[in-house]
Design an enzyme around this catalytic site. Sequence first.
Site, PDB file in Angstrom:
ATOM      1  N   LYS A  13       0.842  -1.212   0.000  1.00  0.00           N
ATOM      2  CA  LYS A  13       0.000   0.000   0.000  1.00  0.00           C
ATOM      3  C   LYS A  13       0.883   1.270   0.000  1.00  0.00           C
ATOM      4  CE  LYS A  13      -3.482  -2.660   2.416  1.00  0.00           C
ATOM      5  NZ  LYS A  13      -4.693  -2.658   3.187  1.00  0.00           N
ATOM      6  N   HIS A  99      -8.937  -2.987  -5.818  1.00  0.00           N
ATOM      7  CA  HIS A  99      -8.825  -3.154  -4.359  1.00  0.00           C
ATOM      8  C   HIS A  99      -9.947  -2.359  -3.685  1.00  0.00           C
ATOM      9  CE1 HIS A  99      -7.277  -2.926  -0.274  1.00  0.00           C
ATOM     10  NE2 HIS A  99      -6.520  -3.963  -0.573  1.00  0.00           N
ATOM     11  N   GLU A 101      -9.956  -0.507  -1.197  1.00  0.00           N
ATOM     12  CA  GLU A 101      -9.589   0.863  -0.822  1.00  0.00           C
ATOM     13  C   GLU A 101      -9.730   1.811  -2.004  1.00  0.00           C
ATOM     14  OE1 GLU A 101      -5.820  -0.103   0.966  1.00  0.00           O
ATOM     15  OE2 GLU A 101      -6.903  -1.079   2.611  1.00  0.00           O
ATOM     16  N   GLY A 178      -7.500  -5.181   7.260  1.00  0.00           N
ATOM     17  CA  GLY A 178      -6.878  -4.337   8.290  1.00  0.00           C
ATOM     18  C   GLY A 178      -7.619  -4.311   9.615  1.00  0.00           C
ATOM     19  N   SER A 217      -6.733  -9.594   6.734  1.00  0.00           N
ATOM     20  CA  SER A 217      -6.213  -9.986   8.052  1.00  0.00           C
ATOM     21  C   SER A 217      -5.627 -11.387   8.076  1.00  0.00           C
ATOM     22  CB  SER A 217      -7.288  -9.806   9.131  1.00  0.00           C
ATOM     23  OG  SER A 217      -7.622  -8.437   9.251  1.00  0.00           O
TER      24      SER A 217
END
Length: 255
Positions: A13, A99, A101, A178, A217
């Site tokens: 990232k 992704h 995000e 995350g 995760s």
Amino acid sequence: MITRRKLIAGNWKMNIMLSEGLKLANSIDEYINSQESPDCDLLICPTALILSDLSEKLINSSIAVGGQNCHAEISGAYTGEISASMLKNSGASYVILGHSERRHGLNETDNMVQLKVTAAQNAGLNAIVCIGETENERETNQTIAVLTKQLENSLPSDSSILNGTNTIIAYEPVWAIGSGKTPTNDQITEVHNHIRECLDKIIGEQANRIRILYGGSMKPDNAASILELDNVDGGLIGGASLNAKDFCAIVSAID
Ligand code: PEP
């Protein structure tokens, strides 16, 4: 029976500058070399700014490097953007697309992802196409419908160009990224089996060759039990890829 070689991919990232990145890549490479060659493909996706340096550093290594996004156009007046061929030219062989995000943080639509996947594959990159449901979508029993739609609409309409090398799917529940939370192994299996069935309908014969990664995760303590599930062909790792010990422990979890 087709065996799919697992892929463990690190998504750095917007973290890690050049000197730190070179050290981290070196530690991972040293670990890999100290083992009987790991039975998987390995990938690191750093910021595009250090892609060239990292790919040079890893030139004799089995670790590939990749981008975290690309633009759908080949070139032109797109200030601040990076084309697929620029990534390729910097040494990338993969690119992460869609992704969450970017889908949720930057309003990327399935259609935009589809165009990027096409551009990436045309430039000779292997596209890691991310799909995943939000927590609300899971709680309201929409997971399968949401993932089906994302998958159908994010892959290029000409499915004849898709194969087990240039296309990888990453199932990444948005709520697991995350957060330290992961779906149960049964939930992961249900989704991965469903993705395989969808791929079969969309692509036909090649579907069995396409790797389906789990992301969200994944850590050293849960990697082994996730990576052994049916239709889980590797992992897309965020936080744990920023630390050589954790990333290597995940690689070691593949039996
Ligand atoms: C990701 O962002 O792709 C990801 C899987 O992150 P994390 O491992 O930190 O949940």
